[in-house]
Write a protein that holds these residues in place. Structure first.
Motif, short mmCIF file in Angstrom:
data_model
loop_
_atom_site.label_atom_id
_atom_site.label_comp_id
_atom_site.label_asym_id
_atom_site.label_seq_id
_atom_site.Cartn_x
_atom_site.Cartn_y
_atom_site.Cartn_z
N LYS A 138 -8.34 -1.91 -6.43
CA LYS A 138 -8.62 -1.19 -5.19
C LYS A 138 -10.00 -0.60 -5.29
O LYS A 138 -10.34 0.06 -6.29
N HIS A 186 0.82 -1.22 0.00
CA HIS A 186 0.00 0.00 0.00
C HIS A 186 0.85 1.27 0.00
O HIS A 186 1.23 1.77 1.06
N ASP A 209 0.64 2.49 3.85
CA ASP A 209 -0.21 3.57 3.35
C ASP A 209 0.63 4.84 3.19
O ASP A 209 0.22 5.93 3.60
N HIS A 230 1.25 5.27 -2.11
CA HIS A 230 0.71 6.26 -3.06
C HIS A 230 1.90 7.04 -3.60
O HIS A 230 2.42 7.92 -2.91
N HIS A 252 -5.24 -0.87 5.62
CA HIS A 252 -5.06 -0.09 6.87
C HIS A 252 -6.11 -0.35 7.95
O HIS A 252 -6.85 0.55 8.35
ZN ZN Z 1 -3.89 4.59 1.08
#
Ligand code: ZN
Ligand code: DOR
Length: 475
Positions: free
Chosen positions: A151, A66, A315, A68, A242
């Motif tokens: 996702k 995970h 995350d 970004h 998460h």
């Molecule tokens: Zn995320």
């Protein structure tokens, strides 16, 4: 008999090799991108180079399900080069990138843009495509063009992508179940959160804890419950992103007991931080889902230990300093960087006796490799696997210093935290991407899409007579 008639490229000597089961003194021989032998020095083939790793532990590189990396769309927050460089510095050898980029990764054009950007990756990567109402009709095209998984933003977050309708989610699962493809779910209930947030804003709340008030644990409970029912009905594989709340763990346990193929990640922030820190840090710690009261921390550790939670992810959600430090909590962007700090933070917990080093390898590497169909090629230091290795110094101590981050996002709730244990070198498929804590800049672009080595065994889909495909098919 020597199985390697020619000298191999490299033998690593002197280290302790760690798996999820044991720690052994062993050498590792590497040729090209692969490990070709693990064992005693006497059993090693001849090699062109020797790397003395005395005093270090060799861990299978972390696999972060995970991140970004913001590229395309938000290069002021992160790019593939800066994000994957941060991964390399954090001992992370494979990342899975999220689709809330701009454009979102839900069309072939957007995917092509992302794959182009990922050509600058230091580390191997998978791409989560977007599962939403607008994309559900061409999931197979996206898979054929390079996504590894999907996702679904069932809870809203940065990018404000609309949550898929339950109909689209069911249809997506029906399509993906026979293919064995796993879908990551941001499991929060959007409708509850929108209403709560509007009420809090109307009441003039702008403080840090208003963010938690807008996203109570019942949002996670409800979303996990719904998603696991749809996954059970269809036989689709799902992955809860998460996981933040103690109160929703029973649903995971029950779903697993019912045979749902559900994997779960939590992140260091949910294990170690809580509202006390949120009151001190405000927007810097604003994240979706929110960090919660301290009573949630320990049950999440217990869930990792018992296998209810499978893995650690980060995350990694980079934003600029300005975007994270606005006075009004609703105006602070959600998320913060994590891919670079996960390993030192978790190794520190290992040094405190909170978990064993073999537990850590299970959570950071083995279980993510299994969830994404990579185990054997990744997630293990063994003959035939990719040479993806974090060379870890368990005695290294220091303080986390955000100004020295590789990520473009130089603001972190971990700033100043004392750590004990850190990766010193990182190798991806036989090539160093970090050495002596410094990024090897020549290795930019070395990362490859894991799609070519991914094997998701095909399960038996359930209730196929009810799928949308059989509904619309003319007899
Ligand atoms: Zn995320
Ligand atoms: O806080 C978050 N930020 N949570 C998410 O789920 C997404 C992320 C982002 O993209 O910034």
């Amino acid at each position: 008999m020597n199985p390697h008639p020619h000298p191999v490229d490299l033998v690593i000597t002197g280290a302790q090799v760690v798996s999820h089961e044991r720690i052994v003194s062993a050498c590792v021989a590497i040729h090209g991108e692969h490990i070709v032998a693990v064992g005693d020095l006497a059993a090693m083939p001849e090699s062109t180079h020797v790397f003395d790793a005395t005093g270090l532990h060799l861990l299978p590189g972390a696999i972060d399900s995970h991140v970004h990396f913001r590229d395309p769309g938000y290069p002021h927050k992160e790019t593939w080069q800066t994000g994957s460089g941060a991964a390399a510095k954090g001992g992370v050898t494979t990342v899975f990138d999220m689709p809330n980029t701009n454009p979102p990764t839900g069309t072939l054009d957007a995917l092509a843009m992302k794959l182009k950007a990922a050509e600058h990756s230091y580390v191997d990567f998978g791409i989560h495509g977007l599962l939403g109402d607008d994309t559900v009709d061409h999931l197979e095209d996206l898979l054929n063009a390079g996504v590894s998984s999907f996702k679904a933003f069932v809870g809203n977050t940065f990018g404000n992508l609309p949550a898929p309708s339950d109909g689209a989610l069911l249809e997506g699962f029906e399509k993906l179940a026979p293919l064995g493809i796993r879908t990551v779910v941001h499991a929060e209930n959007s409708s509850i959160m929108a209403r709560r947030q509007a009420q809090l804003v109307a009441a003039g709340r702008t403080d840090a804890l208003a963010h938690l008030a807008a996203r109570p644990a019942v949002c996670e409970i409800e979303a996990i419950s719904r998603v696991s029912i749809l996954a059970q009905w269809t036989g689709a594989r799902v992955h809860i992103a998460h996981h933040s709340a103690a109160d929703s763990l029973y649903l995971i346990e029950e779903a697993k007991a019912r045979g749902v193929d559900i994997t779960v990640e939590t992140c260091p922030q949910y294990l170690l931080l809580n509202t006390e820190r949120m009151m001190e840090l405000g927007g810097v710690l604003r994240v979706n889902p929110p960090v919660r009261e301290s009573r949630h921390n320990e049950p999440l550790w217990q869930a990792l230990k018992s296998g209810v939670i499978d893995m650690i992810a980060t995350d990694h959600a980079p934003h600029s300093i300005e975007e994270k430090t606005r006075a009004n909590i609703w105006e602070c962007d959600c998320g913060f960087p994590g891919v670079e700090t996960q390993m030192p933070i978790m190794l520190t917990e290992v040094s405190r006796g909170r978990a064993s080093l073999t537990d850590y390898v299970l959570w950071s590497s083995v279980n993510p490799a299994k969830a994404w169909g990579l185990y054997g090629v990744k997630g293990v230091i063994a003959s035939g696997a990719h040479a993806d290795i974090a060379f870890v110094d368990l005695n290294k101590t220091g303080l986390i210093e955000q100004s020295l981050f590789q990520t473009r996002s130089k603001i972190s709730p971990w700033q100043g935290r004392a750590v004990h244990g850190a990766p010193l070198h990182t190798m991806v498929r036989g090539r160093f991407v970090m050495q002596h804590s410094k990024l090897i800049e020549d290795s930019v672009g070395w990362g490859r899409n894991i799609k070519g080595v991914q094997a998701m065994p095909t399960p038996h889909p359930r209730n196929t007579e009810h799928t949308s495909r059989s509904i619309v098919k003319t007899p």
